[in-house]
Design an enzyme around this catalytic site. Sequence first.
Site, PDB file in Angstrom:
ATOM      1  N   ASP A   1       4.567   1.960  -4.302  1.00 63.31           N
ATOM      2  CA  ASP A   1       5.441   0.833  -4.635  1.00 63.31           C
ATOM      3  C   ASP A   1       6.903   1.237  -4.428  1.00 63.31           C
ATOM      4  O   ASP A   1       7.211   2.361  -4.054  1.00 63.31           O
ATOM      5  CB  ASP A   1       5.206   0.384  -6.072  1.00 63.31           C
ATOM      6  CG  ASP A   1       5.515   1.485  -7.086  1.00 63.31           C
ATOM      7  OD1 ASP A   1       4.944   2.582  -6.954  1.00 63.31           O
ATOM      8  OD2 ASP A   1       6.315   1.257  -7.999  1.00 63.31           O
TER       9      ASP A   1
ATOM     10  N   HIS B   1      -2.766   3.644   0.099  1.00 61.52           N
ATOM     11  CA  HIS B   1      -2.074   2.553  -0.595  1.00 61.52           C
ATOM     12  C   HIS B   1      -0.593   2.939  -0.647  1.00 61.52           C
ATOM     13  O   HIS B   1      -0.120   3.575  -1.595  1.00 61.52           O
ATOM     14  CB  HIS B   1      -2.643   2.368  -2.002  1.00 61.52           C
ATOM     15  CG  HIS B   1      -2.066   1.193  -2.727  1.00 61.52           C
ATOM     16  ND1 HIS B   1      -2.590  -0.076  -2.628  1.00 61.52           N
ATOM     17  CD2 HIS B   1      -0.983   1.084  -3.548  1.00 61.52           C
ATOM     18  CE1 HIS B   1      -1.870  -0.911  -3.365  1.00 61.52           C
ATOM     19  NE2 HIS B   1      -0.887  -0.224  -3.930  1.00 61.52           N
TER      20      HIS B   1
ATOM     21  N   ASP C   1     -11.124   5.229   1.457  1.00 59.85           N
ATOM     22  CA  ASP C   1      -9.962   5.301   2.345  1.00 59.85           C
ATOM     23  C   ASP C   1      -9.612   3.904   2.832  1.00 59.85           C
ATOM     24  O   ASP C   1      -9.912   3.517   3.955  1.00 59.85           O
ATOM     25  CB  ASP C   1     -10.259   6.232   3.522  1.00 59.85           C
ATOM     26  CG  ASP C   1      -9.042   6.385   4.443  1.00 59.85           C
ATOM     27  OD1 ASP C   1      -7.916   6.140   3.969  1.00 59.85           O
ATOM     28  OD2 ASP C   1      -9.227   6.747   5.621  1.00 59.85           O
TER      29      ASP C   1
ATOM     30  N   GLU D   1      -3.852   5.908  -3.337  1.00 57.73           N
ATOM     31  CA  GLU D   1      -2.398   5.768  -3.369  1.00 57.73           C
ATOM     32  C   GLU D   1      -1.763   7.139  -3.156  1.00 57.73           C
ATOM     33  O   GLU D   1      -2.412   8.182  -3.283  1.00 57.73           O
ATOM     34  CB  GLU D   1      -1.927   5.173  -4.705  1.00 57.73           C
ATOM     35  CG  GLU D   1      -0.441   4.793  -4.684  1.00 57.73           C
ATOM     36  CD  GLU D   1      -0.021   3.937  -5.879  1.00 57.73           C
ATOM     37  OE1 GLU D   1       1.099   3.396  -5.832  1.00 57.73           O
ATOM     38  OE2 GLU D   1      -0.806   3.818  -6.836  1.00 57.73           O
TER      39      GLU D   1
END
Length: 574
Positions: free
Chosen positions: A185, A500, A545, A554
Amino acid sequence: MKPCTKRRLLPLAALLGAACTQAMADSAAIKINQVGFPPAAQKLAVVPAGKAAAFIVVDAHTGKPVLREKLGEPKPWDVSGETVRIADFTALKTPGRYRLRVAGLPDSAPFDIQGNVYRALNIGALKAYYYNRASTALLPQHAGIYARAAGHPDTEVLVHASAASAGRPEGTVISAPKGWYDAGDYNKYIVNSGISTYTLLAAWEHFPQYFKAQDSNLPESGNGMPDIVNEALWNLDWMLAMQDPGDGGVYHKLTDKDFDGMVMPDQPHATRYVVQKSTAAALDFAAVMAVASRVMAPFERQRPGLSARMRQAAEAAWGWAQAHPDQIYRQPADIVTGDYSDSKLADEFAWAAAELYITTGKDSYYQAMRPGRLPAGVPSWGNVGGLAWISLAHHLPRLTPAADKALITRRITSLADQLRDTWSQSPYRVPLKKTDFVWGSNAVLLNQAMVLLHAYRIGRNQQPGYLQAAQSALDYVLGRNATGYSFVTGFGAHPAMHPHHRPSEADGISAPVPGWLVGGPNPGQEDIKNCKSYPSALPALSYLDHVCSYASNEVAINWNAPLVYVSAALNSLQ
């Protein structure tokens, strides 16, 4: 990345295009470190138990056999449901590229034996931080095909209601640029920055000659400071901006109110906030700034006055924490990004006290650490007590008479003994226990390796089992694991390809940003609502994956830091 109660994902059809799919790990595959080994290192592979009782190592180019050995006895590993044998080819020390061959099985992935074999891996792991820098464009001469526009300048950040004070009421505009995006993020968190930045600084303190010779092609390379310090400074400059100059308190995080979509960092334009001051943030900040103060002392010419400023900032944050000893982070109702909340703060107080003691030489800080009450544990963002012991052990010769040097050494070696014993008994020869397969299990393992390597160093290299267990930890993340993946993007014959990680997903490039360690097997499968195709519920196989899997795939700055440390250490010590 801290597990969150809520994740903002794209609609399922748009994100997946189809259901998440992934084949089960090939039970017939030879599991091996897909990068390679230093010539003097222990060299192990894992082979599925079958009729074969021996193996050979062949030259990868000519197929010529160079070593023949017997396989170890079959042993079951309950966390993967396999029965396996160990192939030990430590005797092979001649530089070259090889494969391992067992009758009835496909040859292993190729691997190298050579000096400084982890050089590219170490540079890649450090360069991942550069790729995750906020507030700056990544230029082609440094980022290559991963060049991108600047995201999140963070020069106009609002003080959230939870962080308001008399000097900075709600809505006050402050500037806090730079720093690293925390994980997949685009937010920035002090608590997770604490252990991440510390581990990079510790790598420099412990292996300075290795990093002096490193060129990672950063914008700052060649400025008279090593690249690892230059990269850490990008985050340290942001951290300094997160301290309220009025009282010394430290904001817990700088964030949007919600997670951004899977877009490049220059595309979101949501209002950014600093949220609540917390005791954990203040103490992690104090510890890291104390370390950074001593690291920056020799670089006064490059950054005049910074070392002294960092020491002052560390002591101010310590003072705030003393006055606010139980200011636990509570997620405001309008904020849903990662919380990194920690209600047990004895380890944070001890770590901050230990680093301030080392930096200042004040015995009062050693006493504040309460060393007799502080156990040594494998470090994580929520359990930083082990970092205190690592730092104290490294700086043992310079400590004042107040320090119990025997206790410091014993804390490290006792923990390392436990890890070595687990490794020696493991069918896969890893220190991981079943309970270690959690969110970020790969980082758990590499932090275990960091403890083992430190014990090896302070024992003056007299305990080879410590070094061998640490080597096995790196082998695991580079392919000697039940899934057969190299868990580092861009490295190995079968690396993770779909982390991710917003830039890797949104940049239109088929290969992900290289150098990132993904989280690894996690039977908690907290993302199962969005990722329904996990190949197994078994702990060591519970990995997917796919970009949908933030619980197993992530990336995060605290996970990459021990990869930087361990790869440098194994290059330096073997």
